[in-house]
Design a protein around this motif. Structure first.
Motif, PDB file in Angstrom:
ATOM      1  N   LEU A 182       0.844  -1.184   0.000  1.00 44.98           N
ATOM      2  CA  LEU A 182       0.000   0.000   0.000  1.00 44.98           C
ATOM      3  C   LEU A 182       0.878   1.233   0.000  1.00 44.98           C
ATOM      4  O   LEU A 182       1.891   1.277   0.700  1.00 44.98           O
ATOM      5  N   LEU A 192      -3.031   0.688  -4.092  1.00 47.46           N
ATOM      6  CA  LEU A 192      -2.782  -0.671  -3.640  1.00 47.46           C
ATOM      7  C   LEU A 192      -2.087  -1.395  -4.775  1.00 47.46           C
ATOM      8  O   LEU A 192      -2.522  -1.312  -5.924  1.00 47.46           O
ATOM      9  N   THR A 195      -7.461   3.152  -4.629  1.00 45.32           N
ATOM     10  CA  THR A 195      -8.321   2.689  -3.540  1.00 45.32           C
ATOM     11  C   THR A 195      -9.614   3.499  -3.378  1.00 45.32           C
ATOM     12  O   THR A 195     -10.506   3.067  -2.665  1.00 45.32           O
ATOM     13  N   TRP A 213     -11.317   1.651  -6.736  1.00 48.14           N
ATOM     14  CA  TRP A 213     -10.834   0.297  -7.038  1.00 48.14           C
ATOM     15  C   TRP A 213     -10.572   0.067  -8.518  1.00 48.14           C
ATOM     16  O   TRP A 213     -10.585  -1.045  -8.996  1.00 48.14           O
TER      17      TRP A 213
END
Length: 115
Positions: A21, A28, A42, A45
């Motif tokens: 991270l 990510l 993040t 996504w």
């Protein structure tokens, strides 16, 4: 309370072997036996990028404390240095003795890497 699944990220074609991270938590990184690294945002996504180049499964990932570099280690016995999305590489030059690699980036920076 029991954990609840928030989201499933789909894209790798083999087992995921490693995760990292970014320090800010906005990216990510996932490394897979499919020899790729995926960069996920993040907030939504979304897969921003697929990094290729290893000849084996990506077993370990590490992000530098300042978030500027991503390192990957794979089953092909290599460690690769990946530059962060913030500034794409635009130029490379080796020193005459091969001990230093210079890189120029789209953000106007030049870096010297000891090899």
């Amino acid at each position: 309370p029991r954990p609840q699944l928030a989201h499933t990220l789909v894209g790798h074609t083999e087992s995921v072997l490693s995760l990292a991270l970014s320090p800010a938590g906005d990216l990510l990184f996932s490394g897979s036996y499919d020899q790729t690294i995926r960069v996920w945002r993040t907030t939504d996504w979304h897969c921003l990028r697929v990094l290729k180049g290893h000849g084996g499964g990506v077993r370990a990932l590490a992000v530098a404390p300042d978030g500027g570099m991503l390192y990957s280690a794979a089953a092909d016995n290599t460690i690769r240095l990946r530059y962060d999305q913030k500034a794409g590489m635009s130029a490379l030059l080796f020193s005459p003795d091969g001990s230093t690699l210079y890189s120029g980036a789209s953000d106007g920076t030049v870096a010297a890497w000891r090899l």
